[in-house]
Design a protein around this motif. Structure first.
Motif, mmCIF file in Angstrom:
data_model
loop_
_atom_site.group_PDB
_atom_site.id
_atom_site.type_symbol
_atom_site.label_atom_id
_atom_site.label_comp_id
_atom_site.label_asym_id
_atom_site.label_seq_id
_atom_site.Cartn_x
_atom_site.Cartn_y
_atom_site.Cartn_z
ATOM 1 N N UNK A 98 0.830 -1.207 0.000
ATOM 2 C CA UNK A 98 0.000 0.000 0.000
ATOM 3 C C UNK A 98 0.863 1.255 0.000
ATOM 4 N N UNK A 99 0.637 2.096 -0.999
ATOM 5 C CA UNK A 99 1.314 3.394 -1.093
ATOM 6 C C UNK A 99 0.414 4.453 -0.462
ATOM 7 N N UNK A 100 0.972 5.272 0.416
ATOM 8 C CA UNK A 100 0.182 6.269 1.138
ATOM 9 C C UNK A 100 0.747 7.665 0.891
ATOM 10 N N UNK A 101 -0.144 8.574 0.525
ATOM 11 C CA UNK A 101 0.241 9.963 0.264
ATOM 12 C C UNK A 101 -0.869 10.890 0.760
ATOM 13 N N UNK A 102 -0.528 12.155 0.928
ATOM 14 C CA UNK A 102 -1.530 13.113 1.385
ATOM 15 C C UNK A 102 -2.538 13.445 0.299
ATOM 16 N N UNK A 103 -2.135 13.255 -0.970
ATOM 17 C CA UNK A 103 -3.024 13.596 -2.086
ATOM 18 C C UNK A 103 -2.516 12.915 -3.355
ATOM 19 N N UNK A 104 -3.358 12.831 -4.392
ATOM 20 C CA UNK A 104 -2.895 12.300 -5.674
ATOM 21 C C UNK A 104 -1.738 13.128 -6.242
ATOM 22 N N UNK A 105 -1.778 14.419 -6.013
ATOM 23 C CA UNK A 105 -0.716 15.289 -6.528
ATOM 24 C C UNK A 105 0.614 14.991 -5.845
ATOM 25 N N UNK A 106 0.582 14.668 -4.550
ATOM 26 C CA UNK A 106 1.827 14.308 -3.873
ATOM 27 C C UNK A 106 2.377 12.996 -4.423
ATOM 28 N N UNK A 107 1.485 12.056 -4.717
ATOM 29 C CA UNK A 107 1.914 10.802 -5.340
ATOM 30 C C UNK A 107 2.662 11.085 -6.639
ATOM 31 N N UNK A 108 2.092 11.944 -7.489
ATOM 32 C CA UNK A 108 2.730 12.267 -8.767
ATOM 33 C C UNK A 108 4.086 12.909 -8.524
ATOM 34 N N UNK A 109 4.156 13.863 -7.608
ATOM 35 C CA UNK A 109 5.432 14.529 -7.311
ATOM 36 C C UNK A 109 6.469 13.525 -6.820
ATOM 37 N N UNK A 110 6.055 12.627 -5.942
ATOM 38 C CA UNK A 110 6.968 11.652 -5.344
ATOM 39 C C UNK A 110 7.599 10.772 -6.415
ATOM 40 N N UNK A 111 6.778 10.194 -7.282
ATOM 41 C CA UNK A 111 7.320 9.314 -8.313
ATOM 42 C C UNK A 111 8.081 10.099 -9.371
ATOM 43 N N UNK A 112 7.612 11.277 -9.703
ATOM 44 C CA UNK A 112 8.314 12.109 -10.689
ATOM 45 C C UNK A 112 9.692 12.513 -10.180
ATOM 46 N N UNK A 113 9.817 12.721 -8.888
ATOM 47 C CA UNK A 113 11.098 13.176 -8.312
ATOM 48 C C UNK A 113 12.060 12.025 -8.081
#
Length: 273
Positions: free
Chosen positions: A205-220
């Motif tokens: 399970x991947x946990x993030x504060x928002x979908x946008x944080x998920x995108x930032x995390x993987x993009x970075x």
């Protein structure tokens, strides 16, 4: 295409892959999936005193999990920076782990040396699937154990790769790494070399504060996502970010507030002949 030409083309692809995994910082990603290695080590029933190999080890999640079981573990990867991180982790925990620079398709190990060979979301990315599987078999002793954790095509990570490749297609000649997440493909790769095989689908399970944080995390931090964004123009990057965020929303099981994304992977334990 001749065998020589095919190997040359795969070498070019592999060099590009190496640059991809060197970008970002896979160690940050790996910190979120430690449990998969611990579960795999337990499922493989590793015995104290065994020699255990972690193929495409990254910064050593599976190698360290094996060493915590009292084994002598060896991790092999082709990204020097990740190996250095693994060495630091082993020293910090006082674990018996050796890290070596090497190619998954040409492992720098003796024939039949290891009691168990593991790979967690690693060997699946080798361009030549059969060659990689053959190297695992070669490195294992007769009757040895092979433990694999591979993202499934129909799970979240499989779908994420689908979104990425729609925007930034990868090399057409390479078989999808997600095939390793299917029992049928593993049966074809290991074939008569396996006396027994058992698989179970697990969830990370991947946990993030928002979908946008998920995108930032993987993009970075995640090389394949980072490189996909790099090759796109501004509009393309915005479209990819939008589609990845939508994917996260679709898979989110919380449905409000912070997000929790269940990602399915196949855990497989093989006993070799």
């Amino acid at each position: 295409m001749t065998t020589t030409t095919a190997r040359t083309d795969l070498s070019v692809i592999k060099a590009r892959q190496q640059k991809t995994w060197t970008s970002g910082d896979y160690a940050v990603i790996a910190s979120r999936i430690v449990l998969a290695s611990e579960l795999l080590a337990d499922a493989a029933d590793l015995q104290a005193g065994w020699e255990v190999l972690d193929v495409a080890c990254g910064n050593g999640n599976a190698a360290l999990a094996a060493a915590r079981s009292g084994t002598h573990a060896t991790g092999i990867d082709y990204v020097p920076e990740l190996l250095e991180g693994g060495r630091a982790r082993a020293v910090a925990e006082g674990l018996d782990v050796e890290f070596r620079l090497g190619d998954t398709e040409d492992l720098p190990v003796a024939d039949g040396y290891f009691d168990a060979v593991l790979s967690v979301f690693g060997v699946m990315f080798a361009p030549d699937h059969q060659r990689a599987a053959n190297e695992i078999i070669r490195a294992s002793r007769p009757g040895g154990t092979v433990g694999l954790a591979s993202w499934t095509p129909d799970g979240f990570i499989g779908q994420m790769f689908g979104v990425i490749t729609r925007h930034a297609p990868g090399p057409p000649a390479v078989a999808s790494p997600l095939l390793w997440g299917t029992e049928q493909h593993l049966s074809g790769l290991f074939g008569a070399s396996a006396a027994d095989a058992r698989s179970v689908r697990r969830t990370c399970t991947w946990r993030f504060t928002s979908p946008e944080e998920f995108v930032w995390f993987f993009r970075r931090w995640y090389g394949p996502a980072l490189k996909a964004f790099e090759v796109l123009e501004q509009d393309g990057r915005a479209a990819l970010a939008h589609d990845l965020a939508q994917l996260a929303r679709h898979w989110d099981r919380n449905h409000g507030g912070s997000i929790a994304i269940p990602a399915t992977y196949l855990e497989t334990i093989l006993t070799l002949r």
